[in-house]
Design a protein around this motif. Structure first.
Motif, short mmCIF file in Angstrom:
data_model
loop_
_atom_site.label_atom_id
_atom_site.label_comp_id
_atom_site.label_asym_id
_atom_site.label_seq_id
_atom_site.Cartn_x
_atom_site.Cartn_y
_atom_site.Cartn_z
N ILE A 55 0.85 -1.19 0.00
CA ILE A 55 0.00 0.00 0.00
C ILE A 55 0.89 1.24 0.00
O ILE A 55 1.98 1.22 0.56
CB ILE A 55 -0.95 0.00 1.22
CG1 ILE A 55 -1.98 1.13 1.12
CG2 ILE A 55 -0.16 0.05 2.53
CD1 ILE A 55 -3.09 1.03 2.16
N THR A 56 0.40 2.30 -0.62
CA THR A 56 1.13 3.57 -0.60
C THR A 56 0.41 4.54 0.34
O THR A 56 -0.74 4.30 0.74
CB THR A 56 1.17 4.21 -2.01
OG1 THR A 56 -0.17 4.59 -2.38
CG2 THR A 56 1.76 3.27 -3.05
N ASP B 90 -0.80 7.46 -0.40
CA ASP B 90 -1.99 8.00 -1.06
C ASP B 90 -3.16 7.02 -1.02
O ASP B 90 -4.31 7.41 -0.81
CB ASP B 90 -1.68 8.37 -2.51
CG ASP B 90 -0.79 9.59 -2.63
OD1 ASP B 90 -0.73 10.39 -1.67
OD2 ASP B 90 -0.13 9.75 -3.68
N GLN B 91 -2.86 5.74 -1.21
CA GLN B 91 -3.91 4.73 -1.15
C GLN B 91 -4.47 4.62 0.27
O GLN B 91 -5.67 4.47 0.47
CB GLN B 91 -3.38 3.38 -1.61
CG GLN B 91 -3.06 3.36 -3.09
CD GLN B 91 -2.21 2.16 -3.48
OE1 GLN B 91 -1.46 1.60 -2.69
NE2 GLN B 91 -2.33 1.75 -4.75
#
Length: 136
Positions: free
Chosen positions: A34-35, A37-38
């Motif tokens: 996961i980033t 932003d996500q």
């Protein structure tokens, strides 16, 4: 005084500007799962819970939590944590109280070895099982 503040999903953008964006650094340890932003999008949708860790008037950390209803146990899961020097262990009792308020009977987290040693030593966590992966 240490205090854990639950941030409503309607206030994620504001929290991001106050420092929650640093959770993107914690996401980097997920190996691309996961980033930042996500994560922000998931928090904005109410899919996970953002908490702010305050020490007096100062913000010392952020965490992302989730409630997992497994077949035989309800668990509060710590997905991401960013609190360098924030002494996250001071917030464990409040986090446990939050878990109990949501009907949970355990707290869990995923951690790399160095993090796991801290969770074990400072917060009383114990291994449940080890997650392994092979790339396809």
């Amino acid at each position: 005084m240490s205090k854990l503040i639950v941030v409503p999903s309607t206030h994620i953008d504001r929290a991001w500007k106050e420092g929650a964006h640093r959770l993107g650094e914690a996401c980097a340890t997920s190996g691309g799962e996961i980033t930042g932003d996500q994560l922000k999008m998931m928090l904005s949708r109410g899919e996970r819970i953002l908490v702010r860790m305050d020490e007096g008037a100062e913000i010392v950390g952020w965490a992302v939590l989730g409630i997992e209803q497994l077949p035989n146990i309800r668990v509060l899961y710590v997905y991401e944590l960013w609190a360098p020097g924030g002494h996250f262990e001071r917030f464990v009792d409040e986090t446990k109280a939050l878990a109990e308020a949501h009907g949970c009977s355990a707290m869990r987290c995923a951690a790399k070895p160095a993090q796991a040693r801290l969770y074990k030593r400072l917060a009383g966590f114990a291994p449940v099982y080890e997650t392994l992966e092979v790339q396809l």
